[in-house]
Design an enzyme around this catalytic site. Sequence first.
Site, mmCIF file in Angstrom:
data_model
loop_
_atom_site.group_PDB
_atom_site.id
_atom_site.type_symbol
_atom_site.label_atom_id
_atom_site.label_comp_id
_atom_site.label_asym_id
_atom_site.label_seq_id
_atom_site.Cartn_x
_atom_site.Cartn_y
_atom_site.Cartn_z
ATOM 1 N N GLU A 275 -10.295 15.147 -35.803
ATOM 2 C CA GLU A 275 -9.687 14.163 -35.118
ATOM 3 C C GLU A 275 -8.302 14.107 -35.687
ATOM 4 O O GLU A 275 -8.201 14.769 -37.077
ATOM 5 C CB GLU A 275 -10.178 12.866 -35.548
ATOM 6 C CG GLU A 275 -9.083 11.404 -35.080
ATOM 7 C CD GLU A 275 -8.800 11.528 -33.682
ATOM 8 O OE1 GLU A 275 -7.355 11.470 -33.523
ATOM 9 O OE2 GLU A 275 -9.967 11.688 -32.992
ATOM 10 N N LYS B 296 -1.656 15.565 -13.422
ATOM 11 C CA LYS B 296 -0.580 16.402 -12.398
ATOM 12 C C LYS B 296 -0.811 17.989 -12.616
ATOM 13 O O LYS B 296 -1.231 18.441 -13.603
ATOM 14 C CB LYS B 296 0.523 16.105 -13.014
ATOM 15 C CG LYS B 296 1.157 14.726 -12.801
ATOM 16 C CD LYS B 296 2.427 14.233 -13.260
ATOM 17 C CE LYS B 296 3.057 12.837 -13.058
ATOM 18 N NZ LYS B 296 4.113 12.718 -13.417
ATOM 19 N N ASN C 119 -6.118 19.560 -34.969
ATOM 20 C CA ASN C 119 -6.094 19.444 -33.540
ATOM 21 C C ASN C 119 -6.925 20.529 -33.232
ATOM 22 O O ASN C 119 -6.488 21.797 -33.067
ATOM 23 C CB ASN C 119 -4.589 19.658 -33.088
ATOM 24 C CG ASN C 119 -4.470 19.477 -31.628
ATOM 25 O OD1 ASN C 119 -5.337 19.582 -30.780
ATOM 26 N ND2 ASN C 119 -3.217 19.291 -31.122
ATOM 27 N N ASP D 197 -7.801 13.979 -22.477
ATOM 28 C CA ASP D 197 -6.754 13.815 -21.610
ATOM 29 C C ASP D 197 -7.047 14.648 -20.350
ATOM 30 O O ASP D 197 -7.095 15.906 -20.461
ATOM 31 C CB ASP D 197 -5.425 14.202 -22.043
ATOM 32 C CG ASP D 197 -4.181 13.326 -21.416
ATOM 33 O OD1 ASP D 197 -4.203 13.406 -20.192
ATOM 34 O OD2 ASP D 197 -3.177 13.115 -22.002
ATOM 35 N N GLU E 67 -18.169 16.637 -33.482
ATOM 36 C CA GLU E 67 -17.556 15.922 -32.229
ATOM 37 C C GLU E 67 -15.987 16.077 -32.196
ATOM 38 O O GLU E 67 -15.294 16.216 -33.296
ATOM 39 C CB GLU E 67 -17.648 14.334 -32.476
ATOM 40 C CG GLU E 67 -16.911 13.417 -31.513
ATOM 41 C CD GLU E 67 -17.158 12.060 -31.420
ATOM 42 O OE1 GLU E 67 -16.809 11.215 -30.573
ATOM 43 O OE2 GLU E 67 -17.669 11.444 -32.493
ATOM 44 N N ASP F 273 -13.604 9.960 -16.974
ATOM 45 C CA ASP F 273 -13.643 9.184 -15.798
ATOM 46 C C ASP F 273 -12.578 9.814 -14.705
ATOM 47 O O ASP F 273 -12.668 8.966 -13.841
ATOM 48 C CB ASP F 273 -13.110 7.972 -16.256
ATOM 49 C CG ASP F 273 -11.788 7.658 -16.908
ATOM 50 O OD1 ASP F 273 -11.432 8.817 -17.475
ATOM 51 O OD2 ASP F 273 -11.019 6.811 -16.597
#
EC number: 2.1.1.33
Length: 217
Positions: free
Chosen positions: A73, A127, A100, A123, A48, A159
């Site tokens: 994470e 833009k 990361n 994320d 994950e 989403d």
Amino acid sequence: MSQDLEQKLWSIASGIPFVSDYFLQASPARKLKKENLFSKVFETYFLELGSGWGEVAIAMALQRRNTGFVLMEKKFDRIRHTIREIEKHSLDNVKILCVNFNWFLADVFEENLFSEILLNFPDPWPKKRHHKKRTINSKFIESLRVLLPEKGKFSFATDYGPYARKTIRLFRDSEIFKPETMEFRLERKEIPVSHFERKKRKEGKRIYYIDQILIRK
């Protein structure tokens, strides 16, 4: 990435924030193999990316005791919470990498290690000038090719509709993945709902689930 920058990032990635038996340690000198992930070898392995508070992997690990779960994470508070949950449930099939994954991914693990890889709600960088910061790009897809065996599965949720559409196009253009059933769906029952996902559902957001199968190496 310059050599100096890569060395600096590896010096960060190879460290651990505090002492815990549940940490794995990344190294530029050797890739992690199934034999040195856990105290025993599992039937399958699940990765994950950006595991957050760990609730998704913990719920799955309780049900799938013959699968080893590796969580990547970078945020310490989320890692501490996850470790407390691992200890609470006495799980021996969950480990954490404080790395990361946008820095290093295919460099960390041996090839074909994971049968499934999950990325929930990265994320979307909406833009246009920030699109280059998005996780899913051609380099990321190449990393998936390295880490998954043939018929291995990548699952993704967002989403943000434009990110979903771009992701679909990237996988279609790669020619090494195909949709598991359809290019996207609006419901997913086989993976537990995360805190973030539950919040977005309450807000009435449409969530796009994308599942891709590696069809050739």
